[in-house]
Design a protein around this motif. Structure first.
Motif, PDB file in Angstrom:
ATOM      1  N   SER A  49       5.865 102.127 -37.635  1.00 47.19           N
ATOM      2  CA  SER A  49       5.304 103.204 -36.835  1.00 47.19           C
ATOM      3  C   SER A  49       6.280 103.737 -35.802  1.00 47.19           C
ATOM      4  CB  SER A  49       4.024 102.711 -36.128  1.00 47.19           C
ATOM      5  OG  SER A  49       3.050 102.347 -37.080  1.00 47.19           O
ATOM      6  N   GLY A  50       7.509 103.215 -35.830  1.00 48.05           N
ATOM      7  CA  GLY A  50       8.534 103.693 -34.913  1.00 48.05           C
ATOM      8  C   GLY A  50       8.505 103.049 -33.545  1.00 48.05           C
ATOM      9  N   GLU A  51       7.752 101.963 -33.411  1.00 43.52           N
ATOM     10  CA  GLU A  51       7.646 101.267 -32.131  1.00 43.52           C
ATOM     11  C   GLU A  51       8.652 100.114 -32.082  1.00 43.52           C
ATOM     12  OE1 GLU A  51       2.813 101.984 -31.737  1.00 43.52           O
ATOM     13  OE2 GLU A  51       3.627 100.109 -32.550  1.00 43.52           O
ATOM     14  N   THR A  52       9.197  99.861 -30.920  1.00 44.63           N
ATOM     15  CA  THR A  52      10.134  98.759 -30.758  1.00 44.63           C
ATOM     16  C   THR A  52       9.408  97.433 -30.944  1.00 44.63           C
ATOM     17  OG1 THR A  52      11.485 100.020 -29.209  1.00 44.63           O
ATOM     18  CG2 THR A  52      11.745  97.626 -29.183  1.00 44.63           C
ATOM     19  N   GLN A  53       9.904  96.620 -31.862  1.00 40.86           N
ATOM     20  CA  GLN A  53       9.312  95.311 -32.072  1.00 40.86           C
ATOM     21  C   GLN A  53       9.772  94.340 -30.991  1.00 40.86           C
ATOM     22  OE1 GLN A  53      10.818  94.617 -36.107  1.00 40.86           O
ATOM     23  NE2 GLN A  53       8.719  94.584 -36.867  1.00 40.86           N
ATOM     24  N   MET A  54       8.862  93.477 -30.590  1.00 36.56           N
ATOM     25  CA  MET A  54       9.226  92.353 -29.751  1.00 36.56           C
ATOM     26  C   MET A  54       9.534  91.161 -30.653  1.00 36.56           C
ATOM     27  SD  MET A  54       8.950  93.699 -26.760  1.00 36.56           S
ATOM     28  CE  MET A  54       8.995  92.312 -25.615  1.00 36.56           C
ATOM     29  N   ALA A  55      10.336  90.255 -30.153  1.00 42.50           N
ATOM     30  CA  ALA A  55      10.628  89.054 -30.936  1.00 42.50           C
ATOM     31  C   ALA A  55       9.332  88.322 -31.285  1.00 42.50           C
ATOM     32  CB  ALA A  55      11.566  88.150 -30.158  1.00 42.50           C
ATOM     33  N   ALA A  56       8.356  88.387 -30.389  1.00 44.17           N
ATOM     34  CA  ALA A  56       7.072  87.728 -30.633  1.00 44.17           C
ATOM     35  C   ALA A  56       6.310  88.367 -31.792  1.00 44.17           C
ATOM     36  CB  ALA A  56       6.222  87.757 -29.365  1.00 44.17           C
ATOM     37  N   ASP A  57       6.444  89.694 -31.970  1.00 48.03           N
ATOM     38  CA  ASP A  57       5.802  90.370 -33.100  1.00 48.03           C
ATOM     39  C   ASP A  57       6.294  89.785 -34.422  1.00 48.03           C
ATOM     40  OD1 ASP A  57       4.214  92.473 -31.815  1.00 48.03           O
ATOM     41  OD2 ASP A  57       6.108  93.404 -31.281  1.00 48.03           O
ATOM     42  N   VAL A  58       7.613  89.669 -34.530  1.00 52.17           N
ATOM     43  CA  VAL A  58       8.233  89.176 -35.757  1.00 52.17           C
ATOM     44  C   VAL A  58       7.862  87.721 -35.994  1.00 52.17           C
ATOM     45  CG1 VAL A  58      10.424  88.814 -36.950  1.00 52.17           C
ATOM     46  CG2 VAL A  58      10.117  90.824 -35.468  1.00 52.17           C
ATOM     47  N   PHE A  59       7.883  86.935 -34.925  1.00 53.10           N
ATOM     48  CA  PHE A  59       7.534  85.510 -35.004  1.00 53.10           C
ATOM     49  C   PHE A  59       6.106  85.332 -35.523  1.00 53.10           C
ATOM     50  CE2 PHE A  59       5.562  81.958 -32.501  1.00 53.10           C
ATOM     51  CZ  PHE A  59       6.169  80.900 -33.169  1.00 53.10           C
ATOM     52  N   ALA A  60       5.153  86.051 -34.936  1.00 50.84           N
ATOM     53  CA  ALA A  60       3.758  85.931 -35.348  1.00 50.84           C
ATOM     54  C   ALA A  60       3.559  86.400 -36.782  1.00 50.84           C
ATOM     55  CB  ALA A  60       2.865  86.731 -34.400  1.00 50.84           C
ATOM     56  N   ASP A  61       4.203  87.489 -37.151  1.00 49.64           N
ATOM     57  CA  ASP A  61       4.080  88.027 -38.504  1.00 49.64           C
ATOM     58  C   ASP A  61       4.623  87.053 -39.532  1.00 49.64           C
ATOM     59  OD1 ASP A  61       3.600  89.947 -40.543  1.00 49.64           O
ATOM     60  OD2 ASP A  61       5.688  90.607 -40.412  1.00 49.64           O
ATOM     61  N   ASP A  62       5.777  86.477 -39.261  1.00 49.27           N
ATOM     62  CA  ASP A  62       6.378  85.538 -40.220  1.00 49.27           C
ATOM     63  C   ASP A  62       5.494  84.316 -40.430  1.00 49.27           C
ATOM     64  OD1 ASP A  62       8.560  87.176 -40.609  1.00 49.27           O
ATOM     65  OD2 ASP A  62       9.888  86.072 -39.260  1.00 49.27           O
ATOM     66  N   LEU A  63       4.943  83.772 -39.348  1.00 48.31           N
ATOM     67  CA  LEU A  63       4.061  82.609 -39.474  1.00 48.31           C
ATOM     68  C   LEU A  63       2.834  82.933 -40.311  1.00 48.31           C
ATOM     69  CD1 LEU A  63       3.902  80.987 -35.910  1.00 48.31           C
ATOM     70  CD2 LEU A  63       4.906  79.998 -37.960  1.00 48.31           C
ATOM     71  N   LEU A  64       2.181  84.041 -39.994  1.00 47.30           N
ATOM     72  CA  LEU A  64       0.940  84.389 -40.679  1.00 47.30           C
ATOM     73  C   LEU A  64       1.185  84.777 -42.132  1.00 47.30           C
ATOM     74  CD1 LEU A  64      -0.669  86.328 -37.723  1.00 47.30           C
ATOM     75  CD2 LEU A  64      -1.556  84.213 -38.733  1.00 47.30           C
ATOM     76  N   CYS A  65       2.273  85.472 -42.383  1.00 46.36           N
ATOM     77  CA  CYS A  65       2.595  85.854 -43.763  1.00 46.36           C
ATOM     78  C   CYS A  65       2.810  84.615 -44.631  1.00 46.36           C
ATOM     79  CB  CYS A  65       3.836  86.740 -43.779  1.00 46.36           C
ATOM     80  SG  CYS A  65       4.308  87.297 -45.435  1.00 46.36           S
ATOM     81  N   GLU A  66       3.555  83.668 -44.118  1.00 49.27           N
ATOM     82  CA  GLU A  66       3.832  82.451 -44.879  1.00 49.27           C
ATOM     83  C   GLU A  66       2.557  81.674 -45.185  1.00 49.27           C
ATOM     84  OE1 GLU A  66       6.281  78.207 -44.379  1.00 49.27           O
ATOM     85  OE2 GLU A  66       6.425  79.769 -42.835  1.00 49.27           O
ATOM     86  N   ARG A  67       1.688  81.558 -44.197  1.00 52.28           N
ATOM     87  CA  ARG A  67       0.519  80.700 -44.360  1.00 52.28           C
ATOM     88  C   ARG A  67      -0.622  81.384 -45.098  1.00 52.28           C
ATOM     89  NH1 ARG A  67       1.060  77.894 -38.329  1.00 52.28           N
ATOM     90  NH2 ARG A  67       3.137  77.027 -38.783  1.00 52.28           N
ATOM     91  N   ILE A  68      -0.859  82.653 -44.802  1.00 48.96           N
ATOM     92  CA  ILE A  68      -1.899  83.369 -45.533  1.00 48.96           C
ATOM     93  C   ILE A  68      -1.440  83.649 -46.961  1.00 48.96           C
ATOM     94  CG2 ILE A  68      -3.140  85.574 -45.674  1.00 48.96           C
ATOM     95  CD1 ILE A  68      -3.312  85.512 -42.619  1.00 48.96           C
ATOM     96  N   GLY A  69      -0.154  83.949 -47.116  1.00 47.43           N
ATOM     97  CA  GLY A  69       0.373  84.206 -48.447  1.00 47.43           C
ATOM     98  C   GLY A  69       0.311  83.009 -49.367  1.00 47.43           C
ATOM     99  N   ALA A  70       0.182  81.819 -48.806  1.00 48.64           N
ATOM    100  CA  ALA A  70       0.120  80.603 -49.616  1.00 48.64           C
ATOM    101  C   ALA A  70      -1.289  80.315 -50.123  1.00 48.64           C
ATOM    102  CB  ALA A  70       0.621  79.415 -48.797  1.00 48.64           C
ATOM    103  N   LEU A  71      -2.273  81.073 -49.657  1.00 50.74           N
ATOM    104  CA  LEU A  71      -3.651  80.837 -50.093  1.00 50.74           C
ATOM    105  C   LEU A  71      -3.859  81.375 -51.511  1.00 50.74           C
ATOM    106  CD1 LEU A  71      -5.579  81.802 -46.818  1.00 50.74           C
ATOM    107  CD2 LEU A  71      -4.883  79.521 -47.594  1.00 50.74           C
ATOM    108  N   GLU A  72      -4.457  80.586 -52.341  1.00 50.10           N
ATOM    109  CA  GLU A  72      -4.603  80.932 -53.760  1.00 50.10           C
ATOM    110  C   GLU A  72      -5.383  82.216 -53.992  1.00 50.10           C
ATOM    111  OE1 GLU A  72      -6.507  78.977 -57.846  1.00 50.10           O
ATOM    112  OE2 GLU A  72      -6.285  77.771 -56.020  1.00 50.10           O
TER     113      GLU A  72
END
Length: 297
Positions: A49-72
């Motif tokens: 969306s053209g907004e500056t990401q915070m390091a925390a945004d990326v951190f939270a996204d990576d954690l959730l993507c890995e764990r939710i993506g692992a659900l069958e």
């Protein structure tokens, strides 16, 4: 509310998947919160969306993507921080998140949260494809709101990743007592400004606006009233993303007996076919949202 009922329209496997998504979000929330202090700085990239990401945004996204993506049972994962959805499996459900709504509040240490939406269908999905939605609020107490099966419940989330039901079958209070409006006043449309000024004249209502959409939404769920991030002269489509904010927040508020609108119709009936499409957002007690729509005619 004409949304899908997972208990009658889908399988036990999909019901279990929704349970697992909620469990992952609850168990990950303390880790996201603990990881915030060292990530209150801008990342090197912008989000789609053209907004500056915070390091925390990326951190939270990576954690959730890995764990939710692992659900069958999950087939697709998408977030505000990624340009496209990701195929993560063969499941029929899709999960869309705003991993850290209000991350601009990291610097002043204000409220923020994680918003989630579970759709029975591929992304970008429609609001009527929702089967569950909610959010975690990183306030003085970490709480999680979950809307599913026609009911909104609130949980307290503890640091050990356990969570406890504290309020069942939440509905908006009949007499709304708070209001909040986003965007710069000079950028409001004339019709919306006139409506806002009328709301402000009611001495029974208090202004509550914290610059974190999810915190402002939680005020409405708790006290009733109206919150808007309206159409702006500089942004006719509004600011908030349909898939990640408009649909899930609309689902929560309508399930709790409130009303939502993009100015003319329910947020759940907004029809946008782009993953990062935006919408104006108006939520709250039915009488106030009805008055708002009349004012914008």
């Amino acid at each position: 509310m004409a949304t899908k009922d997972i208990n009658t329209a889908d399988t036990a496997h999909e019901i279990r998947t929704i349970d697992e998504v909620v469990d992952v979000i609850a168990s990950t929330a303390p880790e996201i919160r603990t990881g915030l202090p060292g990530r209150r700085v801008a990342a090197e990239e912008e989000n789609p969306s053209g907004e500056t990401q915070m390091a925390a945004d990326v951190f939270a996204d990576d954690l959730l993507c890995e764990r939710i993506g692992a659900l069958e049972g999950v087939g697709e994962y998408a977030s505000e921080e990624r340009p496209e959805s990701i195929d993560v499996g063969n499941g029929s459900l899709s999960v869309a998140l705003d991993p850290l709504d209000g991350s601009s509040n990291l610097k002043p240490n204000n409220t923020m949260g994680t918003i989630f939406a579970v759709y029975d269908g591929p992304l970008p999905a429609h609001g009527r494809d929702l089967v569950a939605a909610g959010y975690v609020l990183y306030g003085p107490v970490m709480t999680m709101i979950v809307a599913r099966d026609g009911t909104v419940n609130e949980y307290v989330v503890y640091d050990d990743s356990s969570y406890e039901l504290v309020r069942e079958d939440i509905t908006l209070p009949e007499e709304g007592t708070v209001y909040g409006f986003g965007g710069r006043v000079p950028d409001w449309t004339d019709d919306f400004e006139a409506f806002a000024r009328e709301v402000e004249q009611d001495a029974s209502r208090k202004l509550r606006y914290g610059g974190s959409m999810i915190g402002d939404v939680n005020q409405i769920l708790t006290y009733g009233g109206i919150f808007s991030y309206p159409t702006l002269q500089s942004a006719p489509e509004g600011k908030l993303r349909v898939q990640f904010e408009g649909y899930p927040i609309g689902y929560v508020i309508e399930t709790a007996g409130g009303a939502t609108s993009d100015g003319t119709k329910s947020l759940l009936d907004v029809d946008k076919d782009e993953l990062h499409a935006r919408t104006p957002l108006y939520i709250g007690n039915t009488d106030l949202v009805t008055e708002l729509e009349s004012a914008l005619d």
